[in-house]
Every structure is written in structure tokens, then in C-alpha cells.
Write an enzyme that holds these catalytic residues in place. Structure first.
Site, PDB file in Angstrom:
ATOM      1  N   GLY A  25      89.526  99.923 -20.639  1.00  0.00           N
ATOM      2  CA  GLY A  25      88.166  99.368 -20.689  1.00  0.00           C
ATOM      3  C   GLY A  25      88.052  97.959 -20.150  1.00  0.00           C
ATOM      4  O   GLY A  25      87.035  97.289 -20.372  1.00  0.00           O
ATOM      5  N   LYS A  26      89.048  97.508 -19.411  1.00  0.00           N
ATOM      6  CA  LYS A  26      89.040  96.121 -18.921  1.00  0.00           C
ATOM      7  C   LYS A  26      87.863  95.848 -17.986  1.00  0.00           C
ATOM      8  O   LYS A  26      87.148  94.872 -18.149  1.00  0.00           O
ATOM      9  CB  LYS A  26      90.362  95.803 -18.180  1.00  0.00           C
ATOM     10  CG  LYS A  26      91.595  96.011 -19.033  1.00  0.00           C
ATOM     11  CD  LYS A  26      92.865  95.737 -18.266  1.00  0.00           C
ATOM     12  CE  LYS A  26      93.091  96.674 -17.101  1.00  0.00           C
ATOM     13  NZ  LYS A  26      93.312  98.080 -17.469  1.00  0.00           N
ATOM     14  N   THR A  28      85.102  97.548 -17.678  1.00  0.00           N
ATOM     15  CA  THR A  28      83.835  97.708 -18.407  1.00  0.00           C
ATOM     16  C   THR A  28      83.506  96.404 -19.147  1.00  0.00           C
ATOM     17  O   THR A  28      82.373  95.898 -19.081  1.00  0.00           O
ATOM     18  CB  THR A  28      83.941  98.868 -19.426  1.00  0.00           C
ATOM     19  OG1 THR A  28      84.328 100.046 -18.731  1.00  0.00           O
ATOM     20  CG2 THR A  28      82.641  99.098 -20.158  1.00  0.00           C
ATOM     21  N   ARG A  53      87.473 103.710  -5.045  1.00  0.00           N
ATOM     22  CA  ARG A  53      86.857 104.844  -5.751  1.00  0.00           C
ATOM     23  C   ARG A  53      85.387 104.875  -5.368  1.00  0.00           C
ATOM     24  O   ARG A  53      84.844 103.857  -4.920  1.00  0.00           O
ATOM     25  CB  ARG A  53      86.947 104.625  -7.272  1.00  0.00           C
ATOM     26  CG  ARG A  53      88.345 104.658  -7.778  1.00  0.00           C
ATOM     27  CD  ARG A  53      88.382 104.274  -9.257  1.00  0.00           C
ATOM     28  NE  ARG A  53      89.755 104.166  -9.701  1.00  0.00           N
ATOM     29  CZ  ARG A  53      90.183 103.310 -10.613  1.00  0.00           C
ATOM     30  NH1 ARG A  53      89.340 102.473 -11.201  1.00  0.00           N
ATOM     31  NH2 ARG A  53      91.447 103.288 -10.963  1.00  0.00           N
ATOM     32  N   ARG A 146      86.699 109.752 -16.638  1.00  0.00           N
ATOM     33  CA  ARG A 146      86.293 108.828 -15.563  1.00  0.00           C
ATOM     34  C   ARG A 146      86.339 109.520 -14.205  1.00  0.00           C
ATOM     35  O   ARG A 146      85.668 109.085 -13.260  1.00  0.00           O
ATOM     36  CB  ARG A 146      87.208 107.582 -15.575  1.00  0.00           C
ATOM     37  CG  ARG A 146      86.658 106.415 -14.775  1.00  0.00           C
ATOM     38  CD  ARG A 146      87.459 105.154 -14.957  1.00  0.00           C
ATOM     39  NE  ARG A 146      88.783 105.240 -14.333  1.00  0.00           N
ATOM     40  CZ  ARG A 146      89.693 104.279 -14.369  1.00  0.00           C
ATOM     41  NH1 ARG A 146      89.438 103.151 -15.016  1.00  0.00           N
ATOM     42  NH2 ARG A 146      90.870 104.432 -13.785  1.00  0.00           N
ATOM     43  N   ARG A 157      99.739 106.586 -14.862  1.00  0.00           N
ATOM     44  CA  ARG A 157      99.004 105.598 -15.650  1.00  0.00           C
ATOM     45  C   ARG A 157      99.306 105.747 -17.146  1.00  0.00           C
ATOM     46  O   ARG A 157      99.440 104.761 -17.861  1.00  0.00           O
ATOM     47  CB  ARG A 157      97.498 105.706 -15.378  1.00  0.00           C
ATOM     48  CG  ARG A 157      97.123 105.027 -14.085  1.00  0.00           C
ATOM     49  CD  ARG A 157      95.830 105.508 -13.460  1.00  0.00           C
ATOM     50  NE  ARG A 157      95.812 105.132 -12.053  1.00  0.00           N
ATOM     51  CZ  ARG A 157      95.287 104.012 -11.567  1.00  0.00           C
ATOM     52  NH1 ARG A 157      94.643 103.200 -12.361  1.00  0.00           N
ATOM     53  NH2 ARG A 157      95.364 103.715 -10.295  1.00  0.00           N
TER      54      ARG A 157
HETATM   55  P1  ADP Z   1      90.062  99.933 -17.015  1.00  0.00           P
HETATM   56  O1  ADP Z   1      89.269  98.953 -16.206  1.00  0.00           O
HETATM   57  O2  ADP Z   1      90.848  99.270 -18.089  1.00  0.00           O
HETATM   58  O3  ADP Z   1      90.906 100.836 -16.176  1.00  0.00           O
HETATM   59  P2  ADP Z   1      87.481 101.182 -17.517  1.00  0.00           P
HETATM   60  O4  ADP Z   1      86.656  99.985 -17.838  1.00  0.00           O
HETATM   61  O5  ADP Z   1      87.294 101.804 -16.186  1.00  0.00           O
HETATM   62  O6  ADP Z   1      89.044 100.882 -17.772  1.00  0.00           O
HETATM   63  O7  ADP Z   1      87.224 102.274 -18.661  1.00  0.00           O
HETATM   64  C1  ADP Z   1      87.783 103.557 -18.557  1.00  0.00           C
HETATM   65  C2  ADP Z   1      86.707 104.593 -18.900  1.00  0.00           C
HETATM   66  O8  ADP Z   1      86.452 104.536 -20.299  1.00  0.00           O
HETATM   67  C3  ADP Z   1      85.385 104.350 -18.188  1.00  0.00           C
HETATM   68  O9  ADP Z   1      84.832 105.603 -17.812  1.00  0.00           O
HETATM   69  C4  ADP Z   1      84.537 103.661 -19.249  1.00  0.00           C
HETATM   70  O10 ADP Z   1      83.169 103.927 -19.080  1.00  0.00           O
HETATM   71  C5  ADP Z   1      85.072 104.268 -20.534  1.00  0.00           C
HETATM   72  N1  ADP Z   1      85.035 103.372 -21.717  1.00  0.00           N
HETATM   73  C6  ADP Z   1      85.334 102.057 -21.762  1.00  0.00           C
HETATM   74  N2  ADP Z   1      85.229 101.588 -23.026  1.00  0.00           N
HETATM   75  C7  ADP Z   1      84.874 102.634 -23.800  1.00  0.00           C
HETATM   76  C8  ADP Z   1      84.607 102.782 -25.208  1.00  0.00           C
HETATM   77  N3  ADP Z   1      84.701 101.767 -26.062  1.00  0.00           N
HETATM   78  N4  ADP Z   1      84.267 104.012 -25.650  1.00  0.00           N
HETATM   79  C9  ADP Z   1      84.183 105.060 -24.795  1.00  0.00           C
HETATM   80  N5  ADP Z   1      84.414 104.983 -23.463  1.00  0.00           N
HETATM   81  C10 ADP Z   1      84.753 103.792 -22.967  1.00  0.00           C
HETATM   82  P1  5GP Z   2      93.086 100.279 -10.987  1.00  0.00           P
HETATM   83  O1  5GP Z   2      93.729 101.021  -9.862  1.00  0.00           O
HETATM   84  O2  5GP Z   2      92.821 101.172 -12.169  1.00  0.00           O
HETATM   85  O3  5GP Z   2      91.881  99.491 -10.547  1.00  0.00           O
HETATM   86  O4  5GP Z   2      94.138  99.211 -11.506  1.00  0.00           O
HETATM   87  C1  5GP Z   2      95.414  99.598 -11.895  1.00  0.00           C
HETATM   88  C2  5GP Z   2      96.115  98.464 -12.595  1.00  0.00           C
HETATM   89  O5  5GP Z   2      96.306  97.375 -11.695  1.00  0.00           O
HETATM   90  C3  5GP Z   2      95.344  97.895 -13.789  1.00  0.00           C
HETATM   91  O6  5GP Z   2      96.243  97.735 -14.866  1.00  0.00           O
HETATM   92  C4  5GP Z   2      94.879  96.543 -13.309  1.00  0.00           C
HETATM   93  O7  5GP Z   2      94.811  95.597 -14.358  1.00  0.00           O
HETATM   94  C5  5GP Z   2      95.988  96.186 -12.362  1.00  0.00           C
HETATM   95  N1  5GP Z   2      95.592  95.174 -11.372  1.00  0.00           N
HETATM   96  C6  5GP Z   2      94.424  95.044 -10.720  1.00  0.00           C
HETATM   97  N2  5GP Z   2      94.452  93.965  -9.920  1.00  0.00           N
HETATM   98  C7  5GP Z   2      95.664  93.406 -10.086  1.00  0.00           C
HETATM   99  C8  5GP Z   2      96.292  92.243  -9.542  1.00  0.00           C
HETATM  100  O8  5GP Z   2      95.753  91.497  -8.744  1.00  0.00           O
HETATM  101  N3  5GP Z   2      97.559  91.984  -9.957  1.00  0.00           N
HETATM  102  C9  5GP Z   2      98.231  92.771 -10.841  1.00  0.00           C
HETATM  103  N4  5GP Z   2      99.455  92.414 -11.187  1.00  0.00           N
HETATM  104  N5  5GP Z   2      97.664  93.855 -11.371  1.00  0.00           N
HETATM  105  C10 5GP Z   2      96.400  94.167 -10.997  1.00  0.00           C
END
Ligand code: ADP
Ligand code: 5GP
Length: 207
Positions: A25-26, A28, A53, A146, A157
Site C-alpha cells: 500500500g505504499k 496508495t 503498468r 491489483r 514479490r
Molecule cells: P505498493 O505501492 O506497496 O506496491 P499499492 O499501493 O499498489 O501497493 O497497493 C496494492 C493494492 O492494494 C492496490 O490495488 C490498492 O488499491 C490496495 N490497497 C492498498 N491499501 C489497502 C487497504 N488498506 N485495504 C485494501 N486494499 C488496499
Molecule cells: P513496483 O514494481 O511494484 O512499482 O516496485 C517494486 C519495488 O521496488 C517496491 O518495493 C518499491 O518500493 C521498489 N522501488 C521503487 N523505486 C525504487 C527505487 O528507486 N529504489 C529502490 N531501491 N527500490 C525502489
């Protein structure tokens, strides 16, 4: 004598690192901060070699580059940190962080655990926040819902998530661990953790 108060004020607000498993959820939570606090937070746009994406924008979510371009920039010393995650390269360029700092905003870095370790060797001095999913089962469900990952990417992951969730317990890595169960609760905790920096920037903006 060194004036530490002045130095601290001149250094600007402390950045914030959001780390935690993919799907925790980072982004988000980062988006919520950026939306609610316009002119307070700025996002450090990372570079990555993964494909965009649907809905993601080049230059906004990431700078999407080839391995060759990214490796060349790393070799030239243009990155604060870089890592390989799930088979793709990711990294924070010095320019991305500087662009946010130049605007006196709180810089949000969304980085993995390798990035956290690397940033700890720099003088960035961020607040380290770990976003924790309620459980691996819920994490898997959120990642599947997602609909952004292939089965292979999803498994990578989840494997990385298991390792992360052990490491995050080590003392001294994170300032705060927030379990993202209910989104509103998690967001409230995140704001609370950052309130000092938020108020610092609000004060500067209103003066
Ligand atoms: P990350 O950036 O850490 O990879 P996302 O922010 O993309 O994660 O969140 C992953 C998925 O979970 C998304 O589809 C988001 O909408 C959903 N999500 C995030 N927080 C919650 C929550 N508290 N409850 C349910 N779904 C959530
Ligand atoms: P995603 O492909 O889901 O966007 O990201 C995958 C992972 O890469 C996540 O854990 C995210 O925090 C990490 N990530 C995104 N940008 C960076 C970056 O600049 N440096 C590092 N070390 N990790 C990153």
C-alpha cells in the site's frame, strides 16, 4: 562555533522513506499524502527498467528506461542508490531528490529494503516508515486483485515480502511500522508520524 539550529533549518524538511512489500500500500498512501498536502510533499520519481503498468505515466510514476541507459547513469554516479528487485532495476537519482528539495517539499521515497540500507549510508536523514500488510495471505489477495503482475512476478514479490517482513523487525532500521489493515487508520498513523515535518513546511509556506 557551528550554529546547528540554523544548519537544521537550512537543511529543509526531512524526507520520508516508505518501504515494505510490493502490494503493501505504499503508493496508495503516498498518493493520499500528495493529494491532501499539495505544496507540502513531493515524490522522488525513481528510474526503473520494468514496463509501465496501465495508468502509469513516464516521469510521474517512474522514469522508464532501458538497462543500458540505467547502468550508464549509475556508472556516471548519478544515483543515490539502486537495486535489482524481482528481476528489474530500480533506483533513486540524485536529480529526482534534488528536484523535490529545491521546492522545499518533504521528499517521499518509495524504495525497497536494499534501497533503505543504501540510503542509511548517505546524509539524507529521512524518517523511515515500514508499511506492513496485515498478513501474507491478504498481501497476495491485494496483489492478485491489483491485476498488474504475471504469476511469476507475483511469486517473486511474495518471496521478497517474506524476507522483508523478517528484516523489518530488526531494531534500528525503521522509525515506525504501520500495519495497513484499514486504509484510513494506516493513513492517520502515517500523518501522525510525519506531523512535525508537515507543520514545519506549513509554517514556512505561511510566513
Ligand atoms: P505498493 O505501492 O506497496 O506496491 P499499492 O499501493 O499498489 O501497493 O497497493 C496494492 C493494492 O492494494 C492496490 O490495488 C490498492 O488499491 C490496495 N490497497 C492498498 N491499501 C489497502 C487497504 N488498506 N485495504 C485494501 N486494499 C488496499
Ligand atoms: P513496483 O514494481 O511494484 O512499482 O516496485 C517494486 C519495488 O521496488 C517496491 O518495493 C518499491 O518500493 C521498489 N522501488 C521503487 N523505486 C525504487 C527505487 O528507486 N529504489 C529502490 N531501491 N527500490 C525502489
Amino acid at each position: 562555533m557551528r550554529d546547528y539550529t540554523k544548519e537544521k533549518a537550512m537543511a529543509g524538511p526531512r524526507p520520508v522513506v516508505l518501504s515494505g512489500p510490493s502490494g503493501a500500500g505504499k503508493s496508495t498512501l503516498a498518493k493520499k499524502l500528495l493529494e491532501e498536502y499539495k505544496g507540502i510533499f513531493g515524490f522522488s520519481v525513481s528510474h526503473t527498467t520494468r514496463n509501465p503498468r496501465s495508468g502509469e505515466e513516464n516521469g510521474k510514476d517512474y522514469h522508464y528506461v532501458t538497462r543500458e541507459v540505467m547502468q550508464d547513469s549509475i556508472d556516471k554516479g548519478e544515483f543515490i542508490e539502486s537495486a535489482v528487485f524481482s528481476g528489474n532495476m530500480y533506483g533513486t537519482s540524485k536529480a529526482s531528490v534534488q528536484a523535490v528539495k529545491d521546492k522545499n517539499l518533504i521528499c517521499i521515497l518509495d524504495i525497497d529494503m536494499q534501497g533503505v540500507r543504501a540510503v542509511k549510508t548517505t546524509d539524507l536523514n529521512p524518517i523511515y516508515v515500514y508499511i506492513q500488510p496485515p498478513s501474507l495471505t491478504i498481501l497476495e489477495k491485494r496483489l492478485r486483485d491489483r491485476k498488474t503482475e504475471s504469476e511469476e512476478s507475483l511469486q517473486k514479490r511474495l518471496e521478497a515480502a517474506q524476507v522483508d517482513m523478517e528484516i523489518c523487525k530488526e531494531p534500528g532500521i525503521f522509525d515506525i511500522i504501520i500495519v495497513n489493515d484499514d486504509l484510513d487508520n494506516a493513513y492517520a498513523k502515517l500523518k501522525q508520524a510525519l506531523i512535525e515535518e508537515i507543520e514545519k513546511v506549513q509554517k514556512i509556506n505561511s510566513s
